[in-house]
Enzyme design. Structure first.
Site, PDB file in Angstrom:
ATOM      1  N   ASP A 160     -24.046  55.378   4.175  1.00  0.00           N
ATOM      2  CA  ASP A 160     -23.767  55.786   5.550  1.00  0.00           C
ATOM      3  C   ASP A 160     -22.331  56.257   5.718  1.00  0.00           C
ATOM      4  OD1 ASP A 160     -26.106  55.642   7.147  1.00  0.00           O
ATOM      5  OD2 ASP A 160     -26.092  53.472   6.906  1.00  0.00           O
TER       6      ASP A 160
ATOM      7  N   CYS B  14     -21.926  48.192  -1.631  1.00  0.00           N
ATOM      8  CA  CYS B  14     -23.369  48.091  -1.839  1.00  0.00           C
ATOM      9  C   CYS B  14     -24.064  49.434  -1.659  1.00  0.00           C
ATOM     10  CB  CYS B  14     -23.971  47.046  -0.901  1.00  0.00           C
ATOM     11  SG  CYS B  14     -23.611  47.381   0.823  1.00  0.00           S
TER      12      CYS B  14
ATOM     13  N   GLU C 128     -19.259  50.883   6.945  1.00  0.00           N
ATOM     14  CA  GLU C 128     -20.052  52.106   6.744  1.00  0.00           C
ATOM     15  C   GLU C 128     -19.870  53.131   7.847  1.00  0.00           C
ATOM     16  OE1 GLU C 128     -24.247  51.176   6.565  1.00  0.00           O
ATOM     17  OE2 GLU C 128     -24.083  49.626   8.081  1.00  0.00           O
TER      18      GLU C 128
ATOM     19  N   HIS D  73     -35.270  55.328   1.871  1.00  0.00           N
ATOM     20  CA  HIS D  73     -35.872  54.109   1.349  1.00  0.00           C
ATOM     21  C   HIS D  73     -36.911  54.381   0.275  1.00  0.00           C
ATOM     22  CE1 HIS D  73     -33.210  52.607   4.227  1.00  0.00           C
ATOM     23  NE2 HIS D  73     -33.208  51.509   3.497  1.00  0.00           N
TER      24      HIS D  73
HETATM   25  C1  PEP Z   1     -25.212  52.067   2.986  1.00  0.00           C
HETATM   26  O1  PEP Z   1     -25.219  52.605   4.090  1.00  0.00           O
HETATM   27  O2  PEP Z   1     -24.454  52.404   2.061  1.00  0.00           O
HETATM   28  C2  PEP Z   1     -26.152  50.965   2.677  1.00  0.00           C
HETATM   29  C3  PEP Z   1     -26.062  50.319   1.538  1.00  0.00           C
HETATM   30  O3  PEP Z   1     -27.096  50.652   3.592  1.00  0.00           O
HETATM   31  P1  PEP Z   1     -28.434  51.458   3.880  1.00  0.00           P
HETATM   32  O4  PEP Z   1     -28.616  52.407   2.734  1.00  0.00           O
HETATM   33  O5  PEP Z   1     -29.520  50.453   3.976  1.00  0.00           O
HETATM   34  O6  PEP Z   1     -28.134  52.118   5.181  1.00  0.00           O
HETATM   35 MG    MG Z   2     -26.120  51.721   5.813  1.00  0.00          MG
END
Ligand code: PEP
Ligand code: MG
Length: 564
Positions: A453, A500, A429, A187
């Site tokens: 993920d 995403c 994911e 993050h």
């Molecule tokens: C992912 O896992 O690709 C995703 C977009 O979610 P996060 O990065 O919040 O786990």
């Molecule tokens: Mg994720």
């Protein structure tokens, strides 16, 4: 030269400001001179008042009067005769330190407010804990670096970058960020990219290597940093900085243009956001909607759960900012690398394989229902879609749909407005979701591939572990086949398939994704124009020919050789 993980692209040149972490441990201690202790307490309260007023004045300018006034309210809360007198009385009667008295009185008060079943009063608990922490730091002489006040050209060096640190960042003054932990999809990296600050993460021991004031140059694209560089290196980085800025300016030509390939295949180019305010940036950067709103950020950096009303306001504001464009809101994905201390979750040996995301939500229905209620209500204000994270079996999707149906029934009875056709989709994911993509596609309204993920779980690699980072690659045939399969299964059932994860913005992968037929690309706001340029440079037939070659490759190296 120090090598880390490329967290956020760009060239940074500046001077180090080191952010040290302090633990606050209140020692059990008695005092003999209670008068002196009371004087110490009074001095601390005076400093608290001055600091708070100064902070609030600055916030008037940066964040707005509403938040600044909340901070000013803290002064009245601390100086409430009940509170102040209780603290002093405790020092005198128990002969304890001012720290102990502050800790006890303010914690008890916070605890009391947190028990009251009224949303507004519960918020007071958060305020009292905030006051307690700041008072304890003053009494213990712990000086926090005020990130909002660092001079222009600062390179922040910290163990990790927390969301509360980033709240204070003025991007104009921060030339770069170096951290000891975090990967490209951590993050801290996502936040740095959102603010367009170059960042290199996971540099071993960087906090011990640098001193305040050291000169640093960093390249957030290659993941390199040099401490106290020679003149020649600085000149080289200045040149690189200039080139980077020129490229950024060139991309402006893509603003307002359609997101389509050379041969006219249209796709949706939407944004990933973490906070409701980020939606404005998505609009500024010409995003065509929101493909992922990571709602867990609404739950972080606070001491208690956000209420239904707070969540409703957050979702509604994003829906309204996007003016009828699609807004995919992912329900909370906590656990894994996203800890929420006040939930008091047990430490797990394998948090990434544990009580996370939808697994947590379906067990803590009280928390989940509050979120779903807020989401359904907010759906009256725009094109909100609900996305379920970390799905591994169809039952999880069915349970969420049943919960939403119950909420809708209740709202019907109460005459509450909402969108009756709200779409509920799945974040793809996990390898399990990929294997049963054909099954999920029959009951999900849409898919969005979370490659961050999906790559980690498919390759069985921890997202943030530098030692196995070499395996964490979306170019691996195992991951590419998974992506292709998910898109094919979604298309077969006629549902929208988006992506995403960070791979959606990777210029090397975009031709492949277009060839597979991906409908939607969700990227950080700052990547919109670059992604649009890459899409515009592609021809779907050429992409398909390329994809055929790539999918015949048996190693990641072969794949990369072609995609280069
Ligand atoms: C992912 O896992 O690709 C995703 C977009 O979610 P996060 O990065 O919040 O786990
Ligand atoms: Mg994720």
């Amino acid at each position: 030269m120090y090598k880390g993980i490329a967290g956020s692209e760009g060239i940074g040149i500046g001077k180090v400001v080191l952010i040290e972490e302090h633990e606050i441990n209140v020692e059990t201690k008695t005092v003999t001179d209670t008068d002196a202790e009371i004087a110490r307490l009074q001095n601390a309260i005076e400093k608290f008042v001055t600091d708070t007023n100064n902070m609030a004045d600055r916030m008037d300018e940066t964040v707005g009067k509403k938040d600044a006034d909340i901070l000013r309210g803290h002064i009245q809360m601390l100086q409430d005769p009940m509170i102040e007198e209780q603290i002093s009385a405790l020092v005198i009667s128990e002969k304890i330190t001012a720290e102990m008295a502050v800790d006890q009185v303010l914690e008890q008060t916070a605890e009391m407010f947190s028990q009251i079943p009224d949303e507004l009063l519960q918020q007071r608990a958060t305020d009292f804990r905030d006051i307690k922490t700041r008072m304890l730091k003053i009494l213990m002489g712990i000086e926090d670096v005020d990130i909002s006040q660092v001079p222009p050209g600062t390179v922040l060096v910290a163990r990790d970058l927390t969301p509360s640190m980033t709240a204070g960042i003025n991007p104009d003054n921060i030339a770069g960020i170096l951290t000891e932990v975090g990967g490209r999809t951590s993050h801290s990296a996502i936040l740095a990219r959102a603010m367009e600050i170059p960042a290199v993460l996971s540099i071993d021991n960087i906090c011990s290597i640098v001193k305040n004031g050291d000169a640093v140059v960093l390249d957030g694209t290659s993941g390199e940093a040099i401490v106290n560089p020679d003149e020649e290196t600085v000149a080289k980085f200045e040149e690189m900085y200039k080139t980077f800025q020129e490229e950024k300016a060139m991309l402006k030509a893509y603003a307002g243009q359609p997101s389509e390939t050379k041969d006219g295949t249209k796709v949706e180019l939407v944004c990933n956001i973490g906070k409701p305010e980020d939606a404005k940036k998505a609009v500024e950067c010409d995003g065509e909607g929101i493909g992922l709103f990571r709602t867990e950020f609404l739950f972080m950096d606070r001491d208690s759960l956000p209420t239904e009303e707070e969540q409703f306001e957050a979702y509604k504001s994003v829906a309204e900012t996007m003016k009828g464009k699609p807004v995919i809101i992912r329900t909370i994905d906590i656990g894994g690398d996203k800890e929420i201390p006040y939930l008091g979750l047990e430490k797990e040996d394998n948090p990434f394989l544990g009580f996370r995301a939808i697994r947590f939500c379906l067990k803590r229905r009280d928390i989940y229902e509050t979120q779903l209620r807020a989401l359904v209500r907010a759906s009256a204000f725009g094109k909100i879609k609900i996305m379920v994270p970390l799905v591994t079996c169809i039952d999880e999707l069915r349970q969420v749909k049943a919960m939403v149906a119950d909420i809708m029934k209740e709202y019907d009875a109460q005459g509450v407005e909402y969108n009756k056709n709200i779409e509920i989709g799945v974040m793809m994911e996990t390898p399990a979701a990929c294997v049963i993509a054909d099954i999920l596609a029959k009951e999900a309204a849409f898919f969005s591939i979370g490659t961050n993920d999906l790559t980690g779980y498919t390759m069985a690699v921890d997202r943030g572990n530098a030692k196995v980072a070499y395996l964490y690659s979306t170019y691996n045939p195992a991951v590419l086949r998974s992506i292709k399969r998910i898109i094919e299964c979604g298309k077969k059932e006629g549902i929208m398939v988006g992506m995403c994860g960070e791979a959606a913005a990777d210029p090397k992968l975009i031709p492949l994704l277009l060839a597979f037929g991906l409908d939607e690309f969700s990227v950080s706001a700052t990547s919109v124009l670059k992604t649009r340029k890459t899409i515009s440079d592609c021809d779907v037939e050429e992409c398909k020919a390329l994809a055929e070659k790539v999918m015949a490759c048996v190693t990641e190296e072969e794949v990369l050789e072609i995609l280069k």
